[in-house]
Enzyme design. Sequence first.
Site, PDB file in Angstrom:
ATOM      1  N   HIS A  17       0.843  -1.504   0.046  1.00 25.86           N
ATOM      2  CA  HIS A  17      -0.058   0.020   0.240  1.00 25.86           C
ATOM      3  C   HIS A  17       0.865   1.485   0.341  1.00 25.86           C
ATOM      4  O   HIS A  17       2.177   1.010   0.422  1.00 25.86           O
ATOM      5  CB  HIS A  17      -1.102   0.083   0.743  1.00 25.86           C
ATOM      6  CG  HIS A  17      -0.244  -0.061   2.271  1.00 25.86           C
ATOM      7  ND1 HIS A  17       0.010   1.225   3.154  1.00 25.86           N
ATOM      8  CD2 HIS A  17      -0.261  -0.408   3.651  1.00 25.86           C
ATOM      9  CE1 HIS A  17       0.331   1.052   3.937  1.00 25.86           C
ATOM     10  NE2 HIS A  17       0.407  -0.762   4.484  1.00 25.86           N
ATOM     11  N   ASP A  42       6.450   0.184   7.511  1.00 23.15           N
ATOM     12  CA  ASP A  42       4.973  -0.016   6.914  1.00 23.15           C
ATOM     13  C   ASP A  42       4.591   1.297   5.512  1.00 23.15           C
ATOM     14  O   ASP A  42       4.128   2.681   5.992  1.00 23.15           O
ATOM     15  CB  ASP A  42       3.479   0.201   8.614  1.00 23.15           C
ATOM     16  CG  ASP A  42       2.090   0.032   7.559  1.00 23.15           C
ATOM     17  OD1 ASP A  42       2.144  -0.493   6.860  1.00 23.15           O
ATOM     18  OD2 ASP A  42       2.419   0.235   9.119  1.00 23.15           O
ATOM     19  N   ASP A  68      -0.620   4.347   1.345  1.00 19.44           N
ATOM     20  CA  ASP A  68      -0.801   5.009   1.916  1.00 19.44           C
ATOM     21  C   ASP A  68       0.381   4.991   3.032  1.00 19.44           C
ATOM     22  O   ASP A  68       0.346   4.296   4.116  1.00 19.44           O
ATOM     23  CB  ASP A  68      -1.907   5.479   1.845  1.00 19.44           C
ATOM     24  CG  ASP A  68      -2.990   4.428   2.678  1.00 19.44           C
ATOM     25  OD1 ASP A  68      -2.718   2.987   2.589  1.00 19.44           O
ATOM     26  OD2 ASP A  68      -3.650   4.227   3.297  1.00 19.44           O
ATOM     27  N   GLU A  84      -5.093   1.818   2.588  1.00 22.27           N
ATOM     28  CA  GLU A  84      -5.013   0.530   3.274  1.00 22.27           C
ATOM     29  C   GLU A  84      -5.630   0.794   5.140  1.00 22.27           C
ATOM     30  O   GLU A  84      -6.257  -0.401   5.489  1.00 22.27           O
ATOM     31  CB  GLU A  84      -4.047  -0.069   2.725  1.00 22.27           C
ATOM     32  CG  GLU A  84      -4.170  -1.713   3.361  1.00 22.27           C
ATOM     33  CD  GLU A  84      -3.604  -1.679   5.106  1.00 22.27           C
ATOM     34  OE1 GLU A  84      -2.899  -2.591   5.388  1.00 22.27           O
ATOM     35  OE2 GLU A  84      -2.782  -0.509   5.172  1.00 22.27           O
ATOM     36  N   GLU A  85      -4.894   2.056   4.910  1.00 20.53           N
ATOM     37  CA  GLU A  85      -4.313   2.279   6.425  1.00 20.53           C
ATOM     38  C   GLU A  85      -5.625   2.539   7.108  1.00 20.53           C
ATOM     39  O   GLU A  85      -6.464   2.899   8.278  1.00 20.53           O
ATOM     40  CB  GLU A  85      -3.316   3.425   7.253  1.00 20.53           C
ATOM     41  CG  GLU A  85      -2.103   3.487   6.697  1.00 20.53           C
ATOM     42  CD  GLU A  85      -1.291   1.962   7.582  1.00 20.53           C
ATOM     43  OE1 GLU A  85      -2.589   1.775   8.852  1.00 20.53           O
ATOM     44  OE2 GLU A  85      -0.235   1.612   7.542  1.00 20.53           O
TER      45      GLU A  85
HETATM   46 ZN   LIG Z   1       0.588  -1.748   6.739  1.00 19.23          ZN
END
Ligand SMILES: [Zn+2]
Length: 388
Positions: free
Chosen positions: A74, A106, A76, A138-139
């Site tokens: 991802h 992340d 974001d 995604e977050e």
């Molecule tokens: Zn992640």
Amino acid sequence: MARDTFTTREMIDRLIAFDTTSALSNIALIDFVDDYLQGYGVTTRRTGNEDGSKANLFATIGPDIEGGVVLSGHTDVVPVAGQDWVSDPFTVVEKDGRLYGRGTSDMKSFSAAALALVPSFLARPLKKPIHLALSYDEEVGCLGVRSLIADLKANLPRPAMVIIGEPTSMRIVNGHKGIAVYETRVTGQAAHSSQPHRGGNAIFAASMLIDFIRKMAEAKRANAVPDSGYEPPYTTFNVGVINGGTAQNIIAQDCNFFWEHRTLPGDDPASILAGYETYAAETVLPKLREFAPDAQIVTALHSSVPALTPEDDGAAEQLVRLLTGLNASEVVSFATEGGLFQEIGISTVMCGPGSIDQAHQPNEFIDIAQVEHCEAFLNKLADWAAGD
Ligand SMILES: [Zn+2]
């Protein structure tokens, strides 16, 4: 078109420099990656939101055929607001063998390593495709990737496997819980508090429903699966927000609350909801309607992320075991896009650099050794894709 080359470190620097906090557009990052890939003649596809402010990118390196592996990341990141950062979160700082910056663990380092290695992938005669799937939002509930997956299912040759590069410290993770968040709105009828026979108390009704949720939670805890590997090893429930009523001397007409469950793989969210709806309709609503015939209880799904379910002899896990030499897999407590890929029948596993312990934290970092580990892993993947 220009063929830019980047080391993984340089690519990490570039990706981190785009402030792709979920609330913001990720288009500048996607444009950069798209231009870079097209410079190498790689075919890309975009899917995105309605106003064009966010996009996913799907790219295929190697033959345009079924099979191969999707490397999923991802784009974001979570907000830095209110966090105590000692350096600019969007400028990578190297210190003591670590790279600091928002998204280093992340999870931009995984995507950066894959992107930096594209020329090296292309230098091999790939027999199986390596796909890149870069998503947005995604977050905030794995929202963006859904249109990428729908496009993949409808329009593209089906990949055989997905590797989710979320930070697992390059260990193999084959399962996580699923999440569903609901809002229940109870509508009763206002009346003077001295006249309960003229109203319908939405707060009383809500309290019955909340107690039902609490009892479901107790029942799951009583039937824990200790060897599941999850912490805690059972499906959990929470009621996190409640609003209702207007004054102490008025029977509350409205009450709404948000609740969630986080299910073990194999625990069916639909049957949990069905049990709750039945209790609401057959036990709570008749009481509420005794003096308030128009009363209603409405429960709506607010957001959900399916569980990643461990697969028996899953192809993706087998491949990652082969490439890493690891023969153990584990489960984690955070959710990913993985279950959404599984839903369209693609074997999925998680393996990525960095630790979830650093994710979402101020002064997020990744150990450079983890980045190197990831590069080596991706080179082995490319060798595999070039083999028979
Ligand atoms: Zn992640």
